[in-house]
Every structure is written in C-alpha cells, then in structure tokens.
Design a protein around this motif. Structure first.
Motif, mmCIF file in Angstrom:
data_model
loop_
_atom_site.group_PDB
_atom_site.id
_atom_site.type_symbol
_atom_site.label_atom_id
_atom_site.label_comp_id
_atom_site.label_asym_id
_atom_site.label_seq_id
_atom_site.Cartn_x
_atom_site.Cartn_y
_atom_site.Cartn_z
ATOM 1 N N GLY A 1 -7.958 4.506 -8.464
ATOM 2 C CA GLY A 1 -8.275 5.342 -7.310
ATOM 3 C C GLY A 1 -7.039 5.660 -6.481
ATOM 4 N N ASP A 2 -7.219 6.554 -5.508
ATOM 5 C CA ASP A 2 -6.105 6.950 -4.656
ATOM 6 C C ASP A 2 -6.169 6.290 -3.283
ATOM 7 O OD1 ASP A 2 -8.302 8.255 -3.718
ATOM 8 O OD2 ASP A 2 -7.399 10.252 -3.680
ATOM 9 N N LYS A 3 -7.025 5.276 -3.152
ATOM 10 C CA LYS A 3 -7.096 4.456 -1.943
ATOM 11 C C LYS A 3 -6.646 3.046 -2.299
ATOM 12 C CE LYS A 3 -9.176 7.561 0.790
ATOM 13 N NZ LYS A 3 -8.643 8.050 2.067
ATOM 14 N N TYR A 4 -6.341 2.269 -1.257
ATOM 15 C CA TYR A 4 -5.723 0.973 -1.524
ATOM 16 C C TYR A 4 -6.357 -0.156 -0.704
ATOM 17 C CZ TYR A 4 -2.215 3.603 -4.043
ATOM 18 O OH TYR A 4 -1.592 4.421 -4.949
ATOM 19 N N ILE A 5 -6.325 -1.316 -1.338
ATOM 20 C CA ILE A 5 -6.713 -2.574 -0.705
ATOM 21 C C ILE A 5 -5.419 -3.327 -0.434
ATOM 22 C CG2 ILE A 5 -7.993 -4.727 -0.987
ATOM 23 C CD1 ILE A 5 -9.481 -3.137 -3.355
ATOM 24 N N TYR B 1 0.432 5.040 1.204
ATOM 25 C CA TYR B 1 -0.670 4.475 0.423
ATOM 26 C C TYR B 1 -1.857 4.256 1.368
ATOM 27 C CZ TYR B 1 3.250 3.394 -2.700
ATOM 28 O OH TYR B 1 4.364 3.460 -3.485
ATOM 29 N N PRO B 2 -2.742 5.212 1.497
ATOM 30 C CA PRO B 2 -3.824 5.122 2.488
ATOM 31 C C PRO B 2 -4.664 3.851 2.311
ATOM 32 C CG PRO B 2 -3.726 7.309 1.516
ATOM 33 C CD PRO B 2 -2.806 6.455 0.713
ATOM 34 N N PRO B 3 -4.738 3.021 3.324
ATOM 35 C CA PRO B 3 -5.483 1.758 3.199
ATOM 36 C C PRO B 3 -6.975 1.967 3.460
ATOM 37 C CG PRO B 3 -4.460 1.846 5.356
ATOM 38 C CD PRO B 3 -4.064 3.123 4.643
ATOM 39 N N LYS B 4 -7.785 1.547 2.527
ATOM 40 C CA LYS B 4 -9.233 1.592 2.738
ATOM 41 C C LYS B 4 -9.728 0.242 3.245
ATOM 42 C CE LYS B 4 -13.327 3.301 2.759
ATOM 43 N NZ LYS B 4 -13.678 4.254 3.835
ATOM 44 N N GLU C 1 -12.085 -4.017 -5.856
ATOM 45 C CA GLU C 1 -11.546 -3.238 -6.982
ATOM 46 C C GLU C 1 -12.646 -2.839 -7.949
ATOM 47 O OE1 GLU C 1 -6.925 -4.780 -7.646
ATOM 48 O OE2 GLU C 1 -8.497 -5.251 -9.108
ATOM 49 N N GLN C 2 -13.464 -3.805 -8.306
ATOM 50 C CA GLN C 2 -14.521 -3.542 -9.286
ATOM 51 C C GLN C 2 -15.511 -2.512 -8.766
ATOM 52 O OE1 GLN C 2 -14.733 -4.590 -12.309
ATOM 53 N NE2 GLN C 2 -13.355 -6.337 -12.452
ATOM 54 N N LYS C 3 -15.781 -2.558 -7.464
ATOM 55 C CA LYS C 3 -16.783 -1.654 -6.905
ATOM 56 C C LYS C 3 -16.245 -0.245 -6.707
ATOM 57 C CE LYS C 3 -20.052 -1.060 -3.102
ATOM 58 N NZ LYS C 3 -20.636 -1.644 -1.874
ATOM 59 N N TYR C 4 -15.003 -0.138 -6.185
ATOM 60 C CA TYR C 4 -14.500 1.172 -5.779
ATOM 61 C C TYR C 4 -13.378 1.727 -6.658
ATOM 62 C CZ TYR C 4 -16.984 0.210 -1.405
ATOM 63 O OH TYR C 4 -17.932 -0.075 -0.474
ATOM 64 N N GLN C 5 -12.821 0.903 -7.524
ATOM 65 C CA GLN C 5 -11.661 1.293 -8.327
ATOM 66 C C GLN C 5 -10.414 1.538 -7.470
ATOM 67 O OE1 GLN C 5 -11.572 1.420 -11.939
ATOM 68 N NE2 GLN C 5 -13.309 0.152 -11.343
ATOM 69 N N TYR C 6 -10.378 0.931 -6.268
ATOM 70 C CA TYR C 6 -9.174 1.001 -5.459
ATOM 71 C C TYR C 6 -8.129 0.056 -6.038
ATOM 72 C CZ TYR C 6 -12.288 3.045 -1.919
ATOM 73 O OH TYR C 6 -13.183 3.838 -1.257
ATOM 74 N N ARG C 7 -6.869 0.303 -5.727
ATOM 75 C CA ARG C 7 -5.785 -0.561 -6.189
ATOM 76 C C ARG C 7 -5.396 -1.539 -5.080
ATOM 77 N NH1 ARG C 7 -1.900 4.043 -8.964
ATOM 78 N NH2 ARG C 7 -3.483 5.664 -8.807
ATOM 79 N N THR C 8 -4.863 -2.681 -5.479
ATOM 80 C CA THR C 8 -4.528 -3.722 -4.511
ATOM 81 C C THR C 8 -3.021 -3.904 -4.400
ATOM 82 O OG1 THR C 8 -6.590 -4.919 -4.932
ATOM 83 C CG2 THR C 8 -4.796 -6.162 -3.908
#
Length: 508
Positions: free
Chosen positions: A24-28, A170-173, A52-59
């Motif tokens: 994804g293009d959002k980040y943890i 890196y937009p933080p979600k 990550e598993q739920k949203y496919q965001y990167r950490t």
C-alpha cells in the motif's frame, strides 16, 4: 539489543512466518529509539503485523542508532528500519543548530520554553522534561545553559525536523506508541499532526487508540486516561462494582498491584493514629496535612500544564508557603520509588533546609496506607494518591492537572496565589462527603477497568511476566533469552492471531 545468537536465530525464524508483502501507499510507524527489551517491543511488532495483514500498509521503524541484532529482527518481520543518525544531512544538522540557537532566547524564561511549538507541535514540555531526566542531580532547570542544554535542544529540533520530513514523504496511517514522554513524544505528536491514528501499547495493559484533543501538550499520560474514561456511567450492576472497588482498595493497601503499589505499601508498617503521630513527634490536635512528594525527574508535564515549572519547584515553593502556616501539622512524605530515579536524599535535603516546628517527616518505613488513620488531607501536583485516598474520604489539593481533576472532586489551584490561599485555609478542611467518595471510586474503577486491566490473554501475560522479571534482575541478555524461550513455548500451543494484541490491531 543483547540476546544470544541461538535465540536470535530462533526468534527470527518464528517472526518470518508472520511476514506479509504489503504494497500500500500508506504507512505504519513505531519507534524503538531506547527500548532494547523484547518483552517491551513484541506488542508493537504484533500490532504492526495485524495492521499490515488487514490494510496492506507498510511498516517503518524509527531507531536512534544501528543495532545489528534489532535489524535482523526487523528484516525477519519485513519492516523497514530508519536510523535518525543515518537519515539526516549536513544541512539538516546545520538547520537544527540554528533552530536551537534561536530557542536559547528562552534561556531565562522557562515558562516560554515549556510553551514552545515547532511545526505546529508542542515540544517545549518534552524538552524540559528531557533536560532534567538526562542530567543527574538536576531536578529543575532554572535557566538554560549553552554548555549543557544546547545539545539537548539541537537533538530535539533535529528529531522534529526529521519526523516532519519523513511523514510528508511517507504518509502515516498508524503510529504505534510505547511511550509518549520525553523525546519519544516528538514522534507521536508529529505523526498525529500528519493524520496518523495513534495506538498506545504498553506491556501488561490494554492497547488503546488515543483520541485527538485540542489540549496543549497532547497526547500526555493523564489526558489520554481522562479521554478513555469518558463519562462515569457504569454498565455493571451497582453492587458488583462497589464490591470490586473495595476488593481493589483492600489489595492496593496491602501492596498488591504494580511496582509503585508494592513500593508504597508492601511489607511496611501500618500504624494506628495515636501510634503514628507519637512516632512522628506530633503531640497536638491540629489537622494533619500530608505533602506527597513526586519523583522530580519523572516527566513532570505528563499531565499537561500546572502552576509551577516542575515537581522540584513545586515542592520548594510549597515548603516555603507552609513554613509560615502553623495552624496545621504538615507532614512531608517522600515518593517511595525515588531511588529508581537516583534521587536518594533529595527530599531529605529539602526537609532539613525548610524544617520548622510545624513540619514533620514520614519515612519509608511506614506504609502509605497509614495515611488512612491520621491524614485530614493530602497535597500533590497530580499523584495517584489523590484519587486512592479520595476513595477513603481524604480530600486532596492539586497543583496540576491529572486524570481525576476536573470532576469537582479535588481542590484545584489555578494560580500560585490561589494555591497559597488554599494552603492557608487547610485548618478548615473537611472529609469528603459520601457522594464525593463514591465519585472518587467511580473514577478509579473506570480508570482501572477501562485503561489498565490486563486482558485475559496468554501473550500479554507472558510479556508482563518477563517485564516484571527484568525489573527484578535488570539483565538485558537474560531477559531477552527468557522472553524468546517463553514466546516459542507459547507459539507451540497458540496461534498468534488469537491473541488480544493481534485482534486489537485488526479491529482498528
């Protein structure tokens, strides 16, 4: 991080099984700038994997410096690691020096320093608390020193600029926060300003989302508790909550609870009123007002603003005020965990300096529960004792904000002048009414039940038990090796996705 090679290899093999391939293009984000104990980091890891598993965001993990063992763990989890020292340019450093030099204009004005805002984020309170924490024996700032404090200012500005730049790119979600004080608070507050939802995770406690607030210095420890408590409506049967609350108080005064409760109550003398007053040297019938000293370097702004700059200044000014008030007995009670902060002898020195015939000393040999037998009121900035003894009918004067102020339960000073006036009238203080006692118990019940009641969860208990062990042993390698062995034993019998930590992440 210090861990045996064998256990590090086993841990990485286990964590690799949890790896996902988020795109994804959002980040943890989370930070591990100071933590090196796995029992404190694991909750962050698991929460991030669930998101990550739920949203496919990167950490992305923030680190203070390169750590080979930590990096292997992050690689196994599929996290990207960013190190502050390796991510800033010479221009960034020069900018932070200029910003720090500009901030030194507040070197004689601590109130202005505490109010300092940078990139729309309050950072002054964090800087102030950091300065007194990292300088042994310095319990108040007084004025900034070019020699000792400029470097701290520069470090904070460098970190704040770094966070602001990274979060733009890196937009933080989500930001997973283990701590929200000192320099750690820079990461959390900046992420929140850039739109991140903040999830606070703490070993042995419920994970929780921090609800945005317009309060200054947010998020801070006490304001987050107040928001989580919400209103004081109780869903449980009235008789049940009253019974449970009484059971909690009985256990608390016996020293059953966290490390602070054990330090205050466990294995110490609980005396009757006549006996404790005789041992303190009090031979009159005046009201007894107990001044509850804080640990001076324990993040004095963790509740937000208060009428003095720090806990040390508050205690000094309080002792000056009460030295001129002789129509009550003033009893000074040092914090039972001050040795943890290397503050041994600090309160004793102030007691000797400001000793008057109406000021008495209550030593650590006595359980804090003894206050129930003789105290007519207590005085604190925002100590938990204010609500604990409020549950017993003992009123409290607060010189600052805390999670239990604002309900009309305590006497809250809004200014130094008002504070002195309140102390001058303590001979008129009366016990709390039955209605206020119930109010105090509702607040403490909600705080315990909604905030810090450990879930019935094997993984949380495992982390908490390892955390308590490290407090006793204080050996990083032993603690981390023991944690890995315990975690792998847990994993052999349980699915990590069934744990409270993972499930909470998937619910956010």
């Amino acid at each position: 991080m210090n861990i045996s090679k064998n256990n590090l290899s086993k841990l990485c093999s286990y964590y690799k099984k949890m790896s996902a391939k988020p795109n994804g293009d959002k980040y943890i984000f989370f930070e591990n700038t100071f933590e090196s104990y796995l029992c404190l980091m694991n909750c962050k890891f698991i929460t991030a994997k669930a998101l990550e598993q739920k949203y496919q965001y990167r950490t992305i993990v923030f680190n203070d410096h390169n750590d080979e063992q930590k990096n292997k763990v992050y690689e196994a989890l599929g996290f990207r690691s960013m190190t502050l020292k390796n991510s800033v340019s010479l221009a960034d450093k020069l900018r932070s020096y200029i910003e720090a030099a500009c901030a030194m204009r507040f070197r004689h004005n601590m109130h202005a320093l505490i109010q300092l805002v940078h990139h729309g984020v309050h950072i002054g309170d964090l800087i102030y608390d950091h300065i007194i924490r990292v300088n042994p024996g310095r319990y108040t700032v007084g004025k900034l020193s070019w020699k000792t404090d400029f470097k701290s200012l520069q470090k904070f500005f460098l970190c704040a600029d770094f966070c602001n730049r990274i979060f733009k790119k890196y937009p933080p979600k989500y930001f997973i926060a283990g701590d929200i004080i000192y320099i750690n608070g820079i990461y959390v507050r900046t992420a929140m300003r850039h739109g991140a939802d903040v999830i606070a995770v703490c070993t042995g406690s419920n994970s929780r989302k921090l609800i945005p607030s317009r309060e200054k210095f947010y998020p801070n420890y006490h304001e987050t508790i107040r928001k989580r408590i919400g209103d004081l409506t109780l869903d449980s049967d009235s008789e049940n909550w009253k019974r449970d609350m009484q059971t909690h108080l009985d256990g608390l005064f016996q020293g059953k609870g966290d490390i602070n409760a054990r330090a205050a109550y466990l294995g110490k003398d609980i005396l009757s009123k006549n006996k404790i007053l005789a041992e303190l040297g009090i031979h009159n019938h005046k009201k007894n007002i107990v001044i509850m000293a804080h640990c001076f370097t324990d993040a004095p702004h963790c509740g937000g603003e208060f009428i003095y700059n720090d806990y040390y200044e508050w205690l000094v000014e309080t002792l000056k005020i009460v030295s001129k008030i002789d129509h009550v007995n003033w009893i000074l009670k040092p914090h039972p965990r001050r040795d943890f902060y290397h503050e041994e002898g600090s309160v004793e020195k102030l007691y000797k300096k400001y000793k008057t015939p109406n000021l008495y000393w209550m030593s650590d040999q006595y359980s804090t529960a003894t206050l129930n037998s003789f105290a007519d009121a207590i005085v604190t900035v925002g100590g938990t004792a204010g609500i604990e003894f409020g549950c017993q009918g003992i009123p409290c004067v607060n010189a600052g904000k805390t999670f239990y102020t604002g309900y009309g339960l305590t006497i809250e000073a809004k200014s130094k002048k008002q504070y002195a006036s309140i102390l001058n009238k303590m001979h008129k203080i009366k016990p709390l009414s039955p209605e206020k006692i119930e109010l105090a118990r509702r607040i403490l019940y909600k705080k315990n039940g909604e905030i810090y009641e450990t879930p019935e969860d094997a993984l949380q208990k495992l982390s908490y038990e390892c955390y308590m062990q490290l407090l006793e042993v204080n050996n990083e390698r032993l603690s981390n090796d023991h944690f890995v062995e315990s975690l792998l034993d847990y994993a052999a019998k349980n699915d990590i996705r069934d744990s409270y930590i993972y499930r909470y992440g998937t619910e956010c």
